[in-house]
Write a protein that holds these residues in place. Sequence first.
Motif, PDB file in Angstrom:
ATOM      1  N   ALA A  34     -13.402   5.538   5.789  1.00  0.00           N
ATOM      2  CA  ALA A  34     -12.704   4.971   4.639  1.00  0.00           C
ATOM      3  C   ALA A  34     -13.331   3.601   4.401  1.00  0.00           C
ATOM      4  O   ALA A  34     -13.599   2.863   5.354  1.00  0.00           O
ATOM      5  CB  ALA A  34     -11.218   4.840   4.922  1.00  0.00           C
ATOM      6  N   ASN A  59     -11.066  12.141   4.350  1.00  0.00           N
ATOM      7  CA  ASN A  59     -11.632  13.466   4.586  1.00  0.00           C
ATOM      8  C   ASN A  59     -13.117  13.359   4.938  1.00  0.00           C
ATOM      9  O   ASN A  59     -13.666  14.254   5.550  1.00  0.00           O
ATOM     10  CB  ASN A  59     -11.453  14.350   3.354  1.00  0.00           C
ATOM     11  CG  ASN A  59     -10.001  14.702   3.120  1.00  0.00           C
ATOM     12  OD1 ASN A  59      -9.237  14.821   4.071  1.00  0.00           O
ATOM     13  ND2 ASN A  59      -9.616  14.853   1.874  1.00  0.00           N
ATOM     14  N   TYR A  81     -13.023  -0.114   2.547  1.00  0.00           N
ATOM     15  CA  TYR A  81     -12.091  -1.058   1.946  1.00  0.00           C
ATOM     16  C   TYR A  81     -12.839  -2.313   1.504  1.00  0.00           C
ATOM     17  O   TYR A  81     -13.731  -2.787   2.204  1.00  0.00           O
ATOM     18  CB  TYR A  81     -11.016  -1.490   2.948  1.00  0.00           C
ATOM     19  CG  TYR A  81     -10.078  -0.392   3.366  1.00  0.00           C
ATOM     20  CD1 TYR A  81      -8.888  -0.174   2.684  1.00  0.00           C
ATOM     21  CD2 TYR A  81     -10.368   0.415   4.462  1.00  0.00           C
ATOM     22  CE1 TYR A  81      -8.010   0.820   3.085  1.00  0.00           C
ATOM     23  CE2 TYR A  81      -9.496   1.415   4.866  1.00  0.00           C
ATOM     24  CZ  TYR A  81      -8.323   1.612   4.168  1.00  0.00           C
ATOM     25  OH  TYR A  81      -7.456   2.591   4.562  1.00  0.00           O
ATOM     26  N   ARG A  85      -6.380   1.650   8.145  1.00  0.00           N
ATOM     27  CA  ARG A  85      -6.456   2.963   8.788  1.00  0.00           C
ATOM     28  C   ARG A  85      -7.556   3.793   8.153  1.00  0.00           C
ATOM     29  O   ARG A  85      -7.753   3.750   6.941  1.00  0.00           O
ATOM     30  CB  ARG A  85      -5.118   3.683   8.661  1.00  0.00           C
ATOM     31  CG  ARG A  85      -3.993   2.957   9.396  1.00  0.00           C
ATOM     32  CD  ARG A  85      -2.652   3.629   9.247  1.00  0.00           C
ATOM     33  NE  ARG A  85      -2.718   4.988   9.754  1.00  0.00           N
ATOM     34  CZ  ARG A  85      -2.035   5.999   9.231  1.00  0.00           C
ATOM     35  NH1 ARG A  85      -1.248   5.810   8.190  1.00  0.00           N
ATOM     36  NH2 ARG A  85      -2.122   7.206   9.753  1.00  0.00           N
ATOM     37  N   CYS A 111      -7.909   6.786   7.130  1.00  0.00           N
ATOM     38  CA  CYS A 111      -7.365   8.033   6.592  1.00  0.00           C
ATOM     39  C   CYS A 111      -8.339   8.551   5.536  1.00  0.00           C
ATOM     40  O   CYS A 111      -8.356   8.048   4.410  1.00  0.00           O
ATOM     41  CB  CYS A 111      -6.001   7.800   5.956  1.00  0.00           C
ATOM     42  SG  CYS A 111      -4.786   7.093   7.070  1.00  0.00           S
ATOM     43  N   SER A 128       0.856  -1.180   0.000  1.00  0.00           N
ATOM     44  CA  SER A 128       0.000   0.000   0.000  1.00  0.00           C
ATOM     45  C   SER A 128       0.892   1.230   0.000  1.00  0.00           C
ATOM     46  O   SER A 128       1.692   1.425   0.919  1.00  0.00           O
ATOM     47  CB  SER A 128      -0.904  -0.003   1.240  1.00  0.00           C
ATOM     48  OG  SER A 128      -1.549   1.242   1.358  1.00  0.00           O
ATOM     49  N   LYS A 129       0.756   2.056  -1.008  1.00  0.00           N
ATOM     50  CA  LYS A 129       1.579   3.262  -1.099  1.00  0.00           C
ATOM     51  C   LYS A 129       1.033   4.394  -0.240  1.00  0.00           C
ATOM     52  O   LYS A 129       1.745   5.302   0.115  1.00  0.00           O
ATOM     53  CB  LYS A 129       1.690   3.709  -2.553  1.00  0.00           C
ATOM     54  CG  LYS A 129       2.457   2.724  -3.409  1.00  0.00           C
ATOM     55  CD  LYS A 129       2.550   3.192  -4.831  1.00  0.00           C
ATOM     56  CE  LYS A 129       3.276   2.140  -5.653  1.00  0.00           C
ATOM     57  NZ  LYS A 129       3.337   2.495  -7.044  1.00  0.00           N
ATOM     58  N   SER A 130      -0.254   4.312   0.111  1.00  0.00           N
ATOM     59  CA  SER A 130      -0.882   5.396   0.866  1.00  0.00           C
ATOM     60  C   SER A 130      -0.645   5.301   2.363  1.00  0.00           C
ATOM     61  O   SER A 130      -0.870   6.265   3.092  1.00  0.00           O
ATOM     62  CB  SER A 130      -2.392   5.379   0.615  1.00  0.00           C
ATOM     63  OG  SER A 130      -2.968   4.231   1.234  1.00  0.00           O
ATOM     64  N   GLY A 131      -0.214   4.137   2.853  1.00  0.00           N
ATOM     65  CA  GLY A 131      -0.038   3.949   4.286  1.00  0.00           C
ATOM     66  C   GLY A 131      -1.331   3.598   5.002  1.00  0.00           C
ATOM     67  O   GLY A 131      -1.367   3.499   6.222  1.00  0.00           O
ATOM     68  N   GLY A 132      -2.407   3.387   4.252  1.00  0.00           N
ATOM     69  CA  GLY A 132      -3.697   3.047   4.852  1.00  0.00           C
ATOM     70  C   GLY A 132      -3.843   1.575   5.181  1.00  0.00           C
ATOM     71  O   GLY A 132      -4.752   1.187   5.913  1.00  0.00           O
ATOM     72  N   GLU A 148      -8.427  -3.428  -1.047  1.00  0.00           N
ATOM     73  CA  GLU A 148      -8.550  -2.297  -1.958  1.00  0.00           C
ATOM     74  C   GLU A 148      -9.313  -1.163  -1.286  1.00  0.00           C
ATOM     75  O   GLU A 148     -10.391  -1.404  -0.721  1.00  0.00           O
ATOM     76  CB  GLU A 148      -9.335  -2.681  -3.208  1.00  0.00           C
ATOM     77  CG  GLU A 148      -8.727  -3.775  -4.044  1.00  0.00           C
ATOM     78  CD  GLU A 148      -9.656  -4.199  -5.158  1.00  0.00           C
ATOM     79  OE1 GLU A 148      -9.749  -3.443  -6.155  1.00  0.00           O
ATOM     80  OE2 GLU A 148     -10.317  -5.226  -5.012  1.00  0.00           O
ATOM     81  N   ARG A 149      -8.808   0.030  -1.348  1.00  0.00           N
ATOM     82  CA  ARG A 149      -9.553   1.198  -0.858  1.00  0.00           C
ATOM     83  C   ARG A 149     -10.537   1.571  -1.958  1.00  0.00           C
ATOM     84  O   ARG A 149     -10.150   1.857  -3.091  1.00  0.00           O
ATOM     85  CB  ARG A 149      -8.568   2.348  -0.578  1.00  0.00           C
ATOM     86  CG  ARG A 149      -9.214   3.669  -0.278  1.00  0.00           C
ATOM     87  CD  ARG A 149      -9.610   3.762   1.183  1.00  0.00           C
ATOM     88  NE  ARG A 149     -10.304   5.013   1.444  1.00  0.00           N
ATOM     89  CZ  ARG A 149      -9.732   6.092   1.948  1.00  0.00           C
ATOM     90  NH1 ARG A 149      -8.453   6.067   2.250  1.00  0.00           N
ATOM     91  NH2 ARG A 149     -10.431   7.181   2.147  1.00  0.00           N
TER      92      ARG A 149
END
Length: 141
Positions: free
Chosen positions: A52, A48, A54, A44, A46, A27-31, A138-139
């Motif tokens: 979130a 707005n 998934y 996580r 993360c 995961s590149k987003s760190g989520g 997957e987000r």
Amino acid sequence: MAEFTGVLLQTVAANANVLFTETPVYSKSGGVIHREGSGIVTLRGCANQCRALYKVTFGGNVAIPEGGTVAPISLAISVDGEPLASATMIETPAAAEAFSNVFSAVLVAVPRGCCVTIGVRNIGDEPVDVQNANLIVERVA
């Protein structure tokens, strides 16, 4: 998106998690956080918005270990340690060491600022052989 695998044969004790020993896609987003060799993945919140979302999918080959009694094999995707009834996979092989494939998918909502742990748990009463385990997170929102 992240992918975690457990390619080698592993015997998963009753009420234990399937272990994921490789991470082909990070995961590149760190989520999505995972320590290789662990059976737990942290998601996580993360976002707005309020949460979130998934999509968690699991597939793998399962069998009763050599010398085991033929009975249904039950695995489930778990959230914070609790197996989800809607993500339960049940397979009854014809004999010990006869591999079959199981698959399940579930959406997991993580509130903003919070974390949720997921895993794949053997919810049966007997040990289960698992090979080529594949967990994809997957987000989606």
